[in-house]
Design a protein around this motif. Structure first.
Motif, mmCIF file in Angstrom:
data_model
loop_
_atom_site.group_PDB
_atom_site.id
_atom_site.type_symbol
_atom_site.label_atom_id
_atom_site.label_comp_id
_atom_site.label_asym_id
_atom_site.label_seq_id
_atom_site.Cartn_x
_atom_site.Cartn_y
_atom_site.Cartn_z
ATOM 1 N N GLN A 1 0.820 -1.202 0.000
ATOM 2 C CA GLN A 1 0.000 0.000 0.000
ATOM 3 C C GLN A 1 0.854 1.253 0.000
ATOM 4 N N THR A 2 0.312 2.275 -0.611
ATOM 5 C CA THR A 2 0.876 3.609 -0.514
ATOM 6 C C THR A 2 -0.281 4.548 -0.224
ATOM 7 N N ALA A 3 -0.007 5.648 0.432
ATOM 8 C CA ALA A 3 -1.061 6.572 0.846
ATOM 9 C C ALA A 3 -1.139 7.755 -0.113
ATOM 10 N N ARG A 4 -2.362 8.227 -0.291
ATOM 11 C CA ARG A 4 -2.598 9.401 -1.134
ATOM 12 C C ARG A 4 -3.537 10.332 -0.403
ATOM 13 N N PRO A 5 -3.074 11.538 -0.078
ATOM 14 C CA PRO A 5 -3.983 12.505 0.552
ATOM 15 C C PRO A 5 -5.084 12.906 -0.425
ATOM 16 N N ASP A 6 -6.235 13.274 0.093
ATOM 17 C CA ASP A 6 -7.315 13.768 -0.762
ATOM 18 C C ASP A 6 -6.820 14.915 -1.623
ATOM 19 N N GLY A 7 -7.264 14.919 -2.848
ATOM 20 C CA GLY A 7 -6.933 16.014 -3.748
ATOM 21 C C GLY A 7 -5.632 15.835 -4.514
ATOM 22 N N TRP B 1 3.919 -2.813 3.548
ATOM 23 C CA TRP B 1 3.133 -4.039 3.409
ATOM 24 C C TRP B 1 2.235 -4.217 4.629
ATOM 25 N N THR B 2 1.133 -4.925 4.403
ATOM 26 C CA THR B 2 0.207 -5.318 5.457
ATOM 27 C C THR B 2 -0.147 -6.775 5.224
ATOM 28 N N LEU B 3 -0.217 -7.568 6.295
ATOM 29 C CA LEU B 3 -0.660 -8.958 6.202
ATOM 30 C C LEU B 3 -2.137 -8.996 6.549
ATOM 31 N N ILE B 4 -2.936 -9.500 5.614
ATOM 32 C CA ILE B 4 -4.384 -9.568 5.743
ATOM 33 C C ILE B 4 -4.792 -11.028 5.926
ATOM 34 N N SER B 5 -5.691 -11.291 6.870
ATOM 35 C CA SER B 5 -6.140 -12.666 7.127
ATOM 36 C C SER B 5 -7.113 -13.125 6.047
ATOM 37 N N ALA B 6 -7.449 -14.402 6.080
ATOM 38 C CA ALA B 6 -8.410 -14.961 5.130
ATOM 39 C C ALA B 6 -9.784 -14.307 5.260
ATOM 40 N N CYS C 1 9.882 -3.313 -1.015
ATOM 41 C CA CYS C 1 8.877 -3.761 -0.063
ATOM 42 C C CYS C 1 8.628 -5.265 -0.208
ATOM 43 N N ARG C 2 8.560 -5.750 -1.434
ATOM 44 C CA ARG C 2 8.424 -7.204 -1.664
ATOM 45 C C ARG C 2 9.629 -7.954 -1.108
ATOM 46 N N ALA C 3 10.810 -7.382 -1.262
ATOM 47 C CA ALA C 3 12.023 -8.006 -0.724
ATOM 48 C C ALA C 3 11.966 -8.069 0.799
ATOM 49 N N ALA C 4 11.370 -7.065 1.429
ATOM 50 C CA ALA C 4 11.225 -7.062 2.891
ATOM 51 C C ALA C 4 10.302 -8.197 3.344
ATOM 52 N N VAL C 5 9.257 -8.482 2.574
ATOM 53 C CA VAL C 5 8.364 -9.600 2.884
ATOM 54 C C VAL C 5 9.117 -10.920 2.736
ATOM 55 N N ALA C 6 9.882 -11.060 1.683
ATOM 56 C CA ALA C 6 10.675 -12.291 1.476
ATOM 57 C C ALA C 6 11.676 -12.478 2.607
ATOM 58 N N TYR C 7 12.279 -11.402 3.060
ATOM 59 C CA TYR C 7 13.229 -11.444 4.181
ATOM 60 C C TYR C 7 12.524 -11.905 5.458
ATOM 61 N N LEU C 8 11.332 -11.382 5.707
ATOM 62 C CA LEU C 8 10.540 -11.801 6.865
ATOM 63 C C LEU C 8 10.211 -13.287 6.788
ATOM 64 N N THR D 1 0.804 -10.691 -2.920
ATOM 65 C CA THR D 1 0.033 -10.144 -4.034
ATOM 66 C C THR D 1 0.901 -9.275 -4.931
ATOM 67 N N ASP D 2 0.420 -9.057 -6.136
ATOM 68 C CA ASP D 2 1.097 -8.191 -7.099
ATOM 69 C C ASP D 2 0.488 -6.800 -7.047
ATOM 70 N N GLY D 3 1.304 -5.799 -7.276
ATOM 71 C CA GLY D 3 0.828 -4.433 -7.392
ATOM 72 C C GLY D 3 0.679 -3.720 -6.059
ATOM 73 N N ILE D 4 0.405 -2.433 -6.171
ATOM 74 C CA ILE D 4 0.273 -1.563 -5.002
ATOM 75 C C ILE D 4 -1.161 -1.039 -4.935
ATOM 76 N N ARG D 5 -1.730 -1.073 -3.738
ATOM 77 C CA ARG D 5 -3.039 -0.458 -3.491
ATOM 78 C C ARG D 5 -2.804 0.974 -3.032
ATOM 79 N N VAL D 6 -3.601 1.877 -3.564
ATOM 80 C CA VAL D 6 -3.527 3.271 -3.137
ATOM 81 C C VAL D 6 -4.596 3.499 -2.089
#
Length: 132
Positions: free
Chosen positions: A9-15, A28-33, A51-58, A119-124
């Motif tokens: 995820q990345t954050a986007r302020p309104d506007g 990254w965020t880990l989401i349950s089923a 960020c993906r590399a950080a998940v692989a490291y974890l 997962t692939d890609g970034i959520r805004v």
């Protein structure tokens, strides 16, 4: 059937238009089923690939993780943090009223790490009226 998954995820302020979002930090965020947040990456990363590399490291360092509970002195609420090779790499996505709730949820996080889909890609994620 839905499985636990790491989302980026990345954050986007309104506007702020998406075209001006380049270079925003990624976490990254880990989401349950059942779509609940289990925990977050402790640090933001400059790129999606980092960020993906950080998940692989974890995931690769699961056996070397150590945990600590953090207590907010004002509220008494408890949260957890995970340390890998002397670096804080993950934290609870919320705080808990009781230490046993915190421990239970840390256990759910640790059970999910090795089997979670990456997962692939970034959520805004939009931040209503606040800076990212």
């Amino acid at each position: 059937m839905q499985h636990a998954r790491f989302v980026f995820q990345t954050a986007r302020p309104d506007g702020v238009p998406l075209s001006r979002l380049g270079g925003a930090p990624v976490r990254w965020t880990l989401i349950s089923a059942n779509n609940r947040r289990l925990g977050n990456g402790r640090e933001s990363h400059a790129t999606y690939q980092e960020c993906r590399a950080a998940v692989a490291y974890l995931q690769a360092g699961l056996a070397r993780l150590s945990s600590a509970n953090l207590v907010d002195e004002r509220s008494g609420r408890v949260s957890w943090v995970l340390v890998l090779d002397d670096i804080a790499v993950a934290e609870s996505s919320r705080s808990y009223l009781r230490a046993r709730e915190c421990s239970y949820n840390l256990g759910r996080f640790l059970e999910s790490v090795p089997v979670a889909e990456v997962t692939d890609g970034i959520r805004v994620v939009r931040i209503n009226g606040r800076a990212a």
